[in-house]
Design a protein around this motif. Structure first.
Motif, PDB file in Angstrom:
ATOM      1  N   ASP A 213     -27.742 -55.472 -14.078  1.00  0.00           N
ATOM      2  CA  ASP A 213     -27.010 -54.855 -15.188  1.00  0.00           C
ATOM      3  C   ASP A 213     -27.600 -53.506 -15.547  1.00  0.00           C
ATOM      4  OD1 ASP A 213     -25.296 -56.868 -15.371  1.00  0.00           O
ATOM      5  OD2 ASP A 213     -26.032 -57.704 -17.277  1.00  0.00           O
TER       6      ASP A 213
ATOM      7  N   GLN B 194     -26.988 -50.886 -12.966  1.00  0.00           N
ATOM      8  CA  GLN B 194     -25.590 -50.460 -13.031  1.00  0.00           C
ATOM      9  C   GLN B 194     -25.381 -49.444 -14.163  1.00  0.00           C
ATOM     10  OE1 GLN B 194     -22.924 -53.682 -13.738  1.00  0.00           O
ATOM     11  NE2 GLN B 194     -21.358 -52.847 -12.380  1.00  0.00           N
ATOM     12  N   LYS B 195     -26.004 -49.760 -15.305  1.00  0.00           N
ATOM     13  CA  LYS B 195     -25.858 -48.863 -16.446  1.00  0.00           C
ATOM     14  C   LYS B 195     -26.495 -47.509 -16.145  1.00  0.00           C
ATOM     15  CE  LYS B 195     -25.529 -52.152 -20.260  1.00  0.00           C
ATOM     16  NZ  LYS B 195     -26.234 -52.794 -21.363  1.00  0.00           N
TER      17      LYS B 195
ATOM     18  N   SER C 171     -24.322 -45.455 -13.935  1.00  0.00           N
ATOM     19  CA  SER C 171     -22.905 -45.450 -14.300  1.00  0.00           C
ATOM     20  C   SER C 171     -22.311 -44.045 -14.359  1.00  0.00           C
ATOM     21  CB  SER C 171     -22.724 -46.126 -15.656  1.00  0.00           C
ATOM     22  OG  SER C 171     -23.423 -45.387 -16.640  1.00  0.00           O
TER      23      SER C 171
END
Lengths: 575, 169
Positions: free
Chosen positions: A125, A128-129, A132
């Motif tokens: 997570d 990914q952030k 992004s």
């Protein structure tokens, strides 16, 4: 340096007869070179200082960052505490971590380091952030100081903090109405937060007269009474009758001040100070006091309550008519509307109105919480209004005003002003500035109030050993301009210990419904009186008030009035 | 080199020495300032932590929560006016219990002090010691019975939720 030395060597070579002239030149050269040498030495020393001595400074840079952000501490909104110093409202520094993914240099390393600091985040997570491509993405909210420090040590320029001061209410909804709440910019919008906004914003702590433990007890019982009788809501207050300190104040339903946006209007509404209600028979305390204050009559004066009184279009009935001639103590303990109306009539419109005004029942309460309602009084005040006002109809006040009025009578006749901010200089000493009733009237009222509990409508409020006195009230609500006998406001105002009153406890329930186990009754005596008794029981334990011994003379307080009661004590419901 | 008299060297030496001392002093001042700044910031951090812990302490000590926990885990009940005892009644209770102890004390001694060589019969049972109360069943995991289990950290997270949503600059 080399250049200088060569210059010096050359200078030596040309030495000869012209030495005196050269000496001067040499002296200047030496002076100059010394100067240069010194400058170079200084540079050398400074370089040594910067590279060797101060090299550890980089690690301490964090300290400076913290100090800089800590400087805003002065602007922190102050705390609100109860009388024992229990925190009711405080301001906490919260920092939230966000990332600017454009500035992240090494997403994988940063993600690994972040997951190490926050084990509950998942590596995928976070990665990914960070990848992004967004300029602003939350990683984690509400960081502890250690966590912020650890994040700073990652040294990733794309990770930033948003530091904010947030108002926190440790007691949550328990004192929500009186303490109030703030908006997102920490500006007070209600209650003490609003009333003392300026003071709190300037960092001055406020100590209230409330006692957190009593607040809990009162709230629990108001809630129970409302739930047991399926009421719409309720209110309650505990006050020190000697000085007007409010020890607890509840309006139910209440709300969570942390989520004010989700609260409904009926939750935010403060019934205690902002609700004006026709409170019914509890007002007989005032009309009876006015009667004994203005008329020099013996306590056993009697009233003919056989027939309903007709006044203009209205007819005044008794809820449970005794249909006989009643003495004043009987009028009070059976809560006879007819008898009280007669008392009001005897006092007269002007005197009764003046008396109510003296007690502060006709003006908005001057109170630290600014959400106060203006009492609804009949305009113009006709004869019939005097009759109905004597038993608490046609006049609507806030519960807090009523409690203040009752306190002013039972404490010996001194006007009390309810307040919420602890006056630490007063040291809890009674305020004895303004007398509203004579000591004799006050004493009679104490006896009458005790009689209501020992023999009258408030018997369920009795707590063994604590000499509780009080008055029940059951008022019909006005629906579409008519009194609706199905919709009631049931209340009880209790005072203890009656021989030397110290505390007043008031509980009110809006629209209670009769229950099977109460044989369908939802009157003040059934709904509020038992709740008040439970509050007093818990209060005594919390405050360590010993009960009177079984054979103590205090237990017989007010029994002198029993000789004026002709009928034996009746079991069952009254209002 | 008549311009470089011994006095010049002395002055030069003094200048150097004072330069070194100045450097040393300025160094120590700077170190002290750094330490002060570090200490101040750590004090500020500690104070913030104390604040946070105090808020948490008060949050966990809400009377409502304590009442629920006490009901669940303690064999106690709210006091009632019946349980108040007059102070003059208290000594008599002490006397009664004192009598009981004096009577039974001699029986206890051998069991405690003399080693038993031949266990002829059962050793006297020490009377003074009450049989150990059966340990109260402690639940393996203390779950807060009140409503959905709310923890202080979660509460803070909600509190710290800034107004902006994700993605807004």
């Amino acid at each position: 340096m080399i250049l200088l030395r060569q210059m010096r060597r050359n200078a030596v070579r040309v030495e000869g007869e012209k030495s005196s002239a050269l000496d001067l030149a040499r002296g200047r050269l030496v002076f100059m070179s010394t100067l240069f040498a010194l400058v170079y030495m200084m540079l050398l020393v400074r370089a040594f200082d910067l590279t060797i001595l101060q090299r550890h400074d980089a690690g301490e840079g964090l300290g400076h960052i913290y100090e800089a952000s800590g400087a805003a501490d002065d602007g922190r909104r102050a705390d609100i505490v109860d009388r024992n110093g229990v925190l009711l409202a405080t301001t906490l520094k919260t920092s939230s971590l966000y990332a600017d993914s454009h500035l992240i240099s090494d997403p994988k390393t940063a993600s690994k380091a972040l997951v190490k600091i926050f084990p509950d985040l998942s590596y995928g997570d976070v990665l990914q952030k960070l990848q992004s491509g967004k300029r602003f993405v939350w990683i984690r909210r509400g960081l502890s100081p250690e966590q912020s420090e650890a994040v700073l040590k990652i040294g990733e320029p794309g990770l930033n903090f948003q530091t904010e001061y947030k108002r926190f209410y440790p007691q949550e909804s328990e004192v929500a109405h009186l303490v109030g709440y703030t908006d997102i910019d920490n500006q007070g919008l209600a209650g003490i937060e609003r009333g003392f906004d300026n003071m709190l914003a300037h960092g001055e702590n406020i100590r209230l007269t409330l006692d957190n433990r009593l607040q809990h007890v009162l709230r629990r019982e108001v809630k129970k009474a409302v739930n047991d009788f399926e009421g719409l809501g309720g209110a309650g207050v505990i006050m020190d009758v000697t000085n007007g300190e409010i020890l607890a104040g509840v309006s139910w339903p209440d709300f969570n001040p942390h989520q004010i946006g989700q609260a409904k209007d009926r939750q935010i509404f403060n019934r205690l100070t902002l609700g004006a209600y026709e409170l019914g028979s509890v007002f007989k305390i005032f009309s009876t006091a006015a009667f004994f204050e203005n008329k020099d009559v013996p306590v056993n004066v009697s009233f003919d309550a056989r027939e309903p009184i007709k006044a203009g279009r209205f007819t005044i009935h008794d809820y449970h008519a005794e249909k006989r001639v009643l003495t004043a103590p009987e009028v009070f303990m059976y809560s006879s509307n007819i008898g009280s109306a007669m008392m009001g009539q005897a006092v007269g419109s002007k005197a009764l109105k003046d008396f109510y005004k003296d007690l502060g029942l006709l003006d908005p309460l001057d109170f630290e919480v600014r959400e106060v309602a203006r009492p609804l009084i009949p305009e113009p005040w006709r004869e019939v209004n005097t009759l109905t006002a004597a038993f608490g109809h046609g006049i609507a006040t806030t519960p807090l005003q009523l409690v203040a009025g009752v306190s002013s009578i039972v404490n010996g006749g001194y006007l009390v002003k309810p307040h919420l901010v602890l006056d630490e200089n007063a040291g809890g000493k009674p305020s004895q500035d303004l007398r509203v009733v004579k000591a004799q009237t006050a004493q009679r009222m104490r006896q009458l109030l005790r009689l209501v509990v020992t023999d009258g409508t408030g018997s369920k409020a009795d707590v063994k050993g604590y000499r509780v006195g009080g008055k029940t009230g059951t008022a019909e609500k006005i629906v579409n301009g008519r009194y609706d006998s199905k919709k009631k406001i049931s209340s009880f105002v209790g005072v203890f210990p009656m021989d030397a009153p110290r505390y007043v406890v008031f509980i009110m329930v809006d629209e209670p419904k009769g229950q099977k186990r109460t044989w369908g009754y939802a009157t003040g005596g059934w709904v509020a009186a038992p709740a008040v008794a439970r509050v007093i029981t818990s209060m005594a334990a919390i405050l360590g008030i010993p009960p009177a011994a079984e054979d103590a003379p205090e237990n017989h307080f007010g029994e002198g009035l029993k000789q004026y009661i002709s009928a034996p004590k009746k079991q069952g419901a009254k209002h | 080199m008549k311009h470089l008299r011994p006095a010049t060297f002395v002055i030069f030496a003094v200048v150097c020495l004072s330069g070194v001392m100045l450097l040393y002093t300025s160094q120590s001042v700077q170190n002290a300032q750094d330490r002060q700044a570090a200490l101040e910031s750590s004090i500020a951090r500690e104070q913030e932590k104390i604040r946070m812990l105090r808020a948490e302490w008060e949050y966990l000590n809400r009377p409502e929560r304590l009442e629920t926990l006490a009901k669940e885990f303690l064999d106690m009940m709210p006091p009632d006016s019946e349980y108040f005892v007059e102070s003059e009644d208290v000594p008599s209770i002490q006397e009664e219990t004192a009598d009981v102890q004096i009577e039974k004390a001699p029986q206890v001694e051998p069991a405690v002090y003399t080693p038993i060589v031949k266990p002829t019969a059962k050793p006297p049972v020490p009377v003074q010691k009450a049989p150990p109360a059966p340990p109260k069943k402690i639940p393996e995991k203390i779950t807060e019975p009140s409503k959905p289990a709310k923890n202080f950290q979660d509460l803070l997270d909600n509190l710290g939720a800034p107004a902006q949503g994700e993605g807004s600059p």
